[in-house]
Design a protein around this motif. Structure first.
Motif, PDB file in Angstrom:
ATOM      1  N   LYS A  54      -0.642  -9.717  38.195  1.00  0.00           N
ATOM      2  CA  LYS A  54       0.538 -10.544  38.478  1.00  0.00           C
ATOM      3  C   LYS A  54       0.183 -11.720  39.381  1.00  0.00           C
ATOM      4  N   GLY A  55      -0.730 -11.489  40.318  1.00  0.00           N
ATOM      5  CA  GLY A  55      -1.176 -12.553  41.210  1.00  0.00           C
ATOM      6  C   GLY A  55      -1.764 -13.709  40.413  1.00  0.00           C
ATOM      7  N   TYR A  56      -2.628 -13.398  39.441  1.00  0.00           N
ATOM      8  CA  TYR A  56      -3.217 -14.442  38.591  1.00  0.00           C
ATOM      9  C   TYR A  56      -2.125 -15.169  37.808  1.00  0.00           C
ATOM     10  N   GLN A  57      -1.118 -14.424  37.346  1.00  0.00           N
ATOM     11  CA  GLN A  57      -0.036 -15.042  36.582  1.00  0.00           C
ATOM     12  C   GLN A  57       0.762 -16.029  37.449  1.00  0.00           C
ATOM     13  N   HIS A  58       1.015 -15.654  38.721  1.00  0.00           N
ATOM     14  CA  HIS A  58       1.702 -16.578  39.632  1.00  0.00           C
ATOM     15  C   HIS A  58       0.920 -17.885  39.782  1.00  0.00           C
ATOM     16  N   LEU A  59      -0.415 -17.766  39.845  1.00  0.00           N
ATOM     17  CA  LEU A  59      -1.262 -18.966  39.972  1.00  0.00           C
ATOM     18  C   LEU A  59      -1.113 -19.873  38.754  1.00  0.00           C
ATOM     19  N   ILE A  60      -1.117 -19.256  37.587  1.00  0.00           N
ATOM     20  CA  ILE A  60      -1.019 -20.024  36.345  1.00  0.00           C
ATOM     21  C   ILE A  60       0.346 -20.705  36.254  1.00  0.00           C
ATOM     22  N   ASP A  61       1.400 -19.970  36.645  1.00  0.00           N
ATOM     23  CA  ASP A  61       2.760 -20.511  36.586  1.00  0.00           C
ATOM     24  C   ASP A  61       2.959 -21.669  37.556  1.00  0.00           C
ATOM     25  N   GLN A  62       2.196 -21.682  38.637  1.00  0.00           N
ATOM     26  CA  GLN A  62       2.411 -22.689  39.679  1.00  0.00           C
ATOM     27  C   GLN A  62       1.106 -23.449  39.931  1.00  0.00           C
ATOM     28  N   SER A  63       0.790 -24.345  39.015  1.00  0.00           N
ATOM     29  CA  SER A  63      -0.534 -24.970  39.054  1.00  0.00           C
ATOM     30  C   SER A  63      -0.642 -26.069  40.117  1.00  0.00           C
ATOM     31  N   GLU A  64       0.480 -26.489  40.719  1.00  0.00           N
ATOM     32  CA  GLU A  64       0.415 -27.527  41.750  1.00  0.00           C
ATOM     33  C   GLU A  64       0.502 -26.956  43.163  1.00  0.00           C
ATOM     34  N   LEU A  65       0.137 -25.698  43.311  1.00  0.00           N
ATOM     35  CA  LEU A  65       0.194 -25.032  44.615  1.00  0.00           C
ATOM     36  C   LEU A  65      -0.657 -25.733  45.661  1.00  0.00           C
ATOM     37  N   ARG A  66      -0.113 -25.879  46.859  1.00  0.00           N
ATOM     38  CA  ARG A  66      -0.879 -26.503  47.944  1.00  0.00           C
ATOM     39  C   ARG A  66      -1.410 -25.473  48.923  1.00  0.00           C
ATOM     40  N   GLY A  67      -0.617 -24.433  49.186  1.00  0.00           N
ATOM     41  CA  GLY A  67      -1.045 -23.426  50.160  1.00  0.00           C
ATOM     42  C   GLY A  67      -1.285 -22.087  49.485  1.00  0.00           C
ATOM     43  N   ALA A  68      -1.163 -21.038  50.259  1.00  0.00           N
ATOM     44  CA  ALA A  68      -1.429 -19.689  49.749  1.00  0.00           C
ATOM     45  C   ALA A  68      -0.136 -19.047  49.248  1.00  0.00           C
ATOM     46  N   ILE A  69      -0.281 -18.102  48.314  1.00  0.00           N
ATOM     47  CA  ILE A  69       0.879 -17.307  47.945  1.00  0.00           C
ATOM     48  C   ILE A  69       0.707 -15.887  48.473  1.00  0.00           C
ATOM     49  N   LEU A  70       1.821 -15.273  48.835  1.00  0.00           N
ATOM     50  CA  LEU A  70       1.821 -13.915  49.368  1.00  0.00           C
ATOM     51  C   LEU A  70       2.349 -12.968  48.301  1.00  0.00           C
ATOM     52  N   ILE A  71       1.538 -11.964  48.000  1.00  0.00           N
ATOM     53  CA  ILE A  71       1.860 -11.037  46.916  1.00  0.00           C
ATOM     54  C   ILE A  71       1.883  -9.615  47.486  1.00  0.00           C
ATOM     55  N   ASP A  72       2.891  -8.832  47.098  1.00  0.00           N
ATOM     56  CA  ASP A  72       2.902  -7.431  47.527  1.00  0.00           C
ATOM     57  C   ASP A  72       1.747  -6.682  46.858  1.00  0.00           C
ATOM     58  N   TYR A  73       0.986  -5.942  47.617  1.00  0.00           N
ATOM     59  CA  TYR A  73      -0.268  -5.352  47.118  1.00  0.00           C
ATOM     60  C   TYR A  73      -0.046  -4.218  46.112  1.00  0.00           C
ATOM     61  N   GLN A  74       1.206  -3.721  46.025  1.00  0.00           N
ATOM     62  CA  GLN A  74       1.473  -2.675  45.035  1.00  0.00           C
ATOM     63  C   GLN A  74       2.227  -3.217  43.820  1.00  0.00           C
ATOM     64  N   SER A  75       3.341  -3.908  44.074  1.00  0.00           N
ATOM     65  CA  SER A  75       4.187  -4.353  42.957  1.00  0.00           C
ATOM     66  C   SER A  75       3.709  -5.654  42.311  1.00  0.00           C
ATOM     67  N   GLY A  76       2.972  -6.488  43.072  1.00  0.00           N
ATOM     68  CA  GLY A  76       2.568  -7.796  42.553  1.00  0.00           C
ATOM     69  C   GLY A  76       3.658  -8.853  42.656  1.00  0.00           C
ATOM     70  N   GLU A  77       4.806  -8.499  43.237  1.00  0.00           N
ATOM     71  CA  GLU A  77       5.868  -9.493  43.411  1.00  0.00           C
ATOM     72  C   GLU A  77       5.461 -10.516  44.457  1.00  0.00           C
ATOM     73  N   ARG A  78       5.841 -11.762  44.211  1.00  0.00           N
ATOM     74  CA  ARG A  78       5.605 -12.788  45.222  1.00  0.00           C
ATOM     75  C   ARG A  78       6.645 -12.630  46.335  1.00  0.00           C
ATOM     76  N   VAL A  79       6.210 -12.585  47.601  1.00  0.00           N
ATOM     77  CA  VAL A  79       7.146 -12.287  48.679  1.00  0.00           C
ATOM     78  C   VAL A  79       7.370 -13.456  49.649  1.00  0.00           C
ATOM     79  N   ASP A  80       6.733 -14.606  49.395  1.00  0.00           N
ATOM     80  CA  ASP A  80       7.093 -15.783  50.194  1.00  0.00           C
ATOM     81  C   ASP A  80       8.040 -16.629  49.340  1.00  0.00           C
ATOM     82  N   ASN A  81       8.839 -17.458  49.985  1.00  0.00           N
ATOM     83  CA  ASN A  81       9.791 -18.282  49.225  1.00  0.00           C
ATOM     84  C   ASN A  81       9.397 -19.747  49.242  1.00  0.00           C
TER      85      ASN A  81
END
Ligand code: PML
Ligand code: MG
Ligand code: MG
Ligand code: MG
Length: 257
Positions: A112-139
């Motif tokens: 899921k972490g890799y999928q978040h990266l692909i979905d958001q290709s203009e990311l400037r900083g880091a994304i926070l992902i829950d280590y079990q569910s893979g949900e993104r937890v920063d807004n």
């Protein structure tokens, strides 16, 4: 001689392209430093040079800011560094997956972490992902989370590098400062990173359990897609972790706490 307790300042730089045009803003460079008042000018110049000669392109927007630190600086030891030489980015990514799983991250969260990266290709900083569910937890959407207020005295870094026979590469220094800060917090499980610079293909997995595992190939040369994922226990206190990343001053300090 009279010694006073010196004030420290946080200096931050960010540079980008197309910030005021129709095109999507492109991140070029960012930088962080901590220094005393007498070093502000040199530090600002170093950050300026970093952004003006960058392989991601010439910026058309730059911001350099300093502010005094009121919170005490916490000193922490650098994570232990191991080098893993691989012969392809495919092997590098497989090794990264193994290290993340060994650090306690679920395979689902990694995918899921890799999928978040692909979905958001203009990311400037880091994304926070829950280590079990893979949900993104920063807004923070495409901005991502920027880790700030951290540094490592150059002389101490050079002594450390000489001792371990490692290069005094500024990228290694900056990445290790960040990884050490990010992973020192109780909610942190592991980090996955590789550069968004087209010419820099080394990346790493870092965690309390495995230290800083450098991997020589994590993407193909020319690729401008970087990655910075923090796998955390995202079920609670996420805001306090983000506050720690952005505000807690950290000085990396080798054998000298
Ligand atoms: C970056 O350039 O932003 C990240 C670099 C990560 C790898 C640094 C290293 O260990 O050489
Ligand atoms: Mg724009
Ligand atoms: Mg510095
Ligand atoms: Mg970069």
């Amino acid at each position: 001689l009279i010694y006073t307790s010196e004030k420290y300042f946080s200096i931050r730089m960010r540079a980008s392209k197309y910030a005021s045009s129709e095109q999507d803003e492109k991140h070029i460079s960012g930088g962080e430093a901590l220094c005393t008042y007498d070093k502000i000018k040199d530090t600002v110049n170093t950050l300026l040079d970093k952004a003006l000669s960058h392989s991601r392109g010439d910026p058309d927007f730059m911001q350099i800011q300093f502010d005094v630190l009121n919170d005490p600086i916490k000193k922490i030891n650098p994570l232990f560094v191991s080098n893993n030489s691989v012969n392809s980015d495919k092997t590098g990514r497989e090794l990264a997956l193994k290290f993340l799983v060994q650090s306690g991250v679920s395979e689902k969260a990694i995918a899921k972490g890799y999928q978040h990266l692909i979905d958001q290709s203009e990311l400037r900083g880091a994304i926070l992902i829950d280590y079990q569910s893979g949900e993104r937890v920063d807004n923070s959407n495409e901005r991502g989370i920027r880790v700030s207020r951290m540094d490592w005295l150059q002389s101490d870094f050079e002594r450390w590098a000489a001792f371990y026979n490692l290069p005094t590469n500024p990228r290694l220094k900056e990445a290790l400062v960040l990884a050490t800060k990010v992973n020192d917090h109780p909610l942190a499980i592991a980090e996955l990173c590789w550069s968004d610079d087209p010419g820099y293909i080394t990346g790493y997995v870092a965690s309390k359990r495995l230290g800083y595992q450098r991997i020589t190939k994590m993407k193909s040369p020319g690729d401008e897609q970087g990655c910075r994922i923090f796998f955390i226990d995202g079920t609670k206190y996420t805001n306090s972790y983000i506050h720690y990343l952005q505000k807690q001053p950290i000085l990396i300090s080798w054998r000298d706490k």
